[in-house]
Design an enzyme around this catalytic site. Sequence first.
Site, PDB file in Angstrom:
ATOM      1  N   TRP A 100       0.829  -1.209   0.000  1.00 38.44           N
ATOM      2  CA  TRP A 100       0.000   0.000   0.000  1.00 38.44           C
ATOM      3  C   TRP A 100       0.857   1.248   0.000  1.00 38.44           C
ATOM      4  O   TRP A 100       0.520   2.226  -0.676  1.00 38.44           O
ATOM      5  CB  TRP A 100      -1.013  -0.017   1.150  1.00 38.44           C
ATOM      6  CG  TRP A 100      -2.047  -1.083   0.922  1.00 38.44           C
ATOM      7  CD1 TRP A 100      -2.214  -2.222   1.644  1.00 38.44           C
ATOM      8  CD2 TRP A 100      -3.022  -1.144  -0.140  1.00 38.44           C
ATOM      9  NE1 TRP A 100      -3.237  -2.980   1.107  1.00 38.44           N
ATOM     10  CE2 TRP A 100      -3.747  -2.341   0.017  1.00 38.44           C
ATOM     11  CE3 TRP A 100      -3.348  -0.307  -1.215  1.00 38.44           C
ATOM     12  CZ2 TRP A 100      -4.780  -2.732  -0.850  1.00 38.44           C
ATOM     13  CZ3 TRP A 100      -4.373  -0.684  -2.074  1.00 38.44           C
ATOM     14  CH2 TRP A 100      -5.070  -1.877  -1.891  1.00 38.44           C
ATOM     15  N   ASP A 169      -1.754   6.540   6.542  1.00 39.96           N
ATOM     16  CA  ASP A 169      -2.833   5.674   6.069  1.00 39.96           C
ATOM     17  C   ASP A 169      -3.096   4.668   7.192  1.00 39.96           C
ATOM     18  O   ASP A 169      -2.260   3.808   7.470  1.00 39.96           O
ATOM     19  CB  ASP A 169      -2.386   4.964   4.777  1.00 39.96           C
ATOM     20  CG  ASP A 169      -3.410   3.948   4.278  1.00 39.96           C
ATOM     21  OD1 ASP A 169      -4.399   3.670   4.995  1.00 39.96           O
ATOM     22  OD2 ASP A 169      -3.208   3.419   3.167  1.00 39.96           O
ATOM     23  N   LYS A 193     -12.853  -2.045   6.986  1.00 45.87           N
ATOM     24  CA  LYS A 193     -12.192  -2.988   7.886  1.00 45.87           C
ATOM     25  C   LYS A 193     -12.747  -2.813   9.300  1.00 45.87           C
ATOM     26  O   LYS A 193     -13.572  -3.601   9.738  1.00 45.87           O
ATOM     27  CB  LYS A 193     -10.683  -2.793   7.834  1.00 45.87           C
ATOM     28  CG  LYS A 193     -10.134  -3.073   6.422  1.00 45.87           C
ATOM     29  CD  LYS A 193      -8.956  -2.240   6.101  1.00 45.87           C
ATOM     30  CE  LYS A 193      -8.604  -2.159   4.645  1.00 45.87           C
ATOM     31  NZ  LYS A 193      -8.566  -3.374   3.862  1.00 45.87           N
TER      32      LYS A 193
HETATM   33  C1  PLP Z   1      -3.586   0.016   4.153  1.00 41.70           C
HETATM   34  C2  PLP Z   1      -4.499   0.173   2.977  1.00 41.70           C
HETATM   35  N1  PLP Z   1      -4.443   1.312   2.253  1.00 41.70           N
HETATM   36  C3  PLP Z   1      -5.250   1.507   1.190  1.00 41.70           C
HETATM   37  C4  PLP Z   1      -6.159   0.556   0.787  1.00 41.70           C
HETATM   38  C5  PLP Z   1      -7.039   0.827  -0.398  1.00 41.70           C
HETATM   39  O1  PLP Z   1      -8.292   1.095   0.075  1.00 41.70           O
HETATM   40  P1  PLP Z   1      -9.567   1.339  -0.876  1.00 41.70           P
HETATM   41  O2  PLP Z   1      -9.856   0.046  -1.551  1.00 41.70           O
HETATM   42  O3  PLP Z   1     -10.606   1.754   0.121  1.00 41.70           O
HETATM   43  O4  PLP Z   1      -9.238   2.421  -1.827  1.00 41.70           O
HETATM   44  C6  PLP Z   1      -6.268  -0.643   1.506  1.00 41.70           C
HETATM   45  C7  PLP Z   1      -7.252  -1.669   1.095  1.00 41.70           C
HETATM   46  O5  PLP Z   1      -7.297  -2.766   1.546  1.00 41.70           O
HETATM   47  C8  PLP Z   1      -5.414  -0.825   2.620  1.00 41.70           C
HETATM   48  O6  PLP Z   1      -5.459  -1.960   3.336  1.00 41.70           O
END
Ligand code: PLP
Length: 357
Positions: A100, A169, A193
């Site tokens: 991520w 994040d 989550k």
């Molecule tokens: C730590 C993290 N950041 C970003 C995301 C991306 O999130 P989204 O699908 O809500 O854009 C996720 C998705 O699992 C994640 O676990």
Amino acid sequence: MRKWNFSAGPAAIPEEVLQEAQAEMLEWEGSGMSVMEMSHRSSEYTDIANKARQDLIDLLKVPNDYQVLFLQGGATLQFSMVPMNFGLRGVADYVLSGSWSKKAIYEASKLVDTNVVCTSEPSNFNNVPNETSWNCTENAAYLHYVANETIQGNALHIPPMTNAPLISDMSSVILSEPIDISRFSLIYAGAQKNIGPAGLTICIIKNDFLKTASAELPGMLQYAKHADADSMFNTPPTFAWYLSGKVFAWLKNKGGLDSIGEINKLKAKKLYDFIDNSDFYSNPVNKENRSIMNVPFLLKKPDLDTKFLTEAEKAGLLNLKGHRSVGGMRASIYNATPIEAVDALINFMGDFQSKHG
Ligand SMILES: Cc1ncc(COP(=O)(O)O)c(C=O)c1O
């Protein structure tokens, strides 16, 4: 019949919350309609929205000089909104500790100058490099890190010390334990989550920092526009906001973040201890960086992976497959996953090992 769901997201939601929503599905509190059918500007919905926001503020002890925004676009849109709004005043520093963070850096690099202060990619992100080794920019526009890497199952448990505005994040760790919001200029998290259903993104932003955001962007991409409009700059995801409000109330009833934090630590410790004491399962992450929320594990004999998943499903244990980029297994044990689910998983893993080990 409901089963134990170890999905990384969209993830398990507390059953009590689903039951309440079910009871209110056709008509919300004498309003003559479902929450889904209400105007977001009605007094009924405004009450629902304000209560949810206040409960979130109470849970996280958000200081007064912060805005709490209910946005859309997932954490992925934040990968672009953060640099668009705040990356033009200098180099944007990023920690590269997993898939991520890599995506966040990729998106930011299209827009602003980025500097990767450290990386654990050569060791498959099995750790977060120690802060003392980071190569930070002087007067950086901000420092960004992913507090919990959902795919690799690593975490930076203590926010780094920095003079730069700190951005995190927290998609897969928010509300799992108390955090000191005052250390951060901006925190964001996709909802699916620990917060509620997909479609909602929470963003907590310090007023002083918000004032420095670019005012040249389209309205939808400006945090300030969302803050000025109490997150109703356009139609928000009303049902996801309502349901998340129910999750916040559930969490408050459970004793808030101190109490759920203790339960989460216990759940993770049980599972890691079991894995560490077995010669059949292993977890690749350095102990001090192990995630409390996402526990990846490998079988000693990878040719048994499919059998493990099939039998787990038969035993009522769902979504244990690791992310396709890393393989193996992953148990996501967010707030809505009780200790009984972790015990059931450990029992199953023990049985599987004795049959096939
Ligand atoms: C730590 C993290 N950041 C970003 C995301 C991306 O999130 P989204 O699908 O809500 O854009 C996720 C998705 O699992 C994640 O676990």
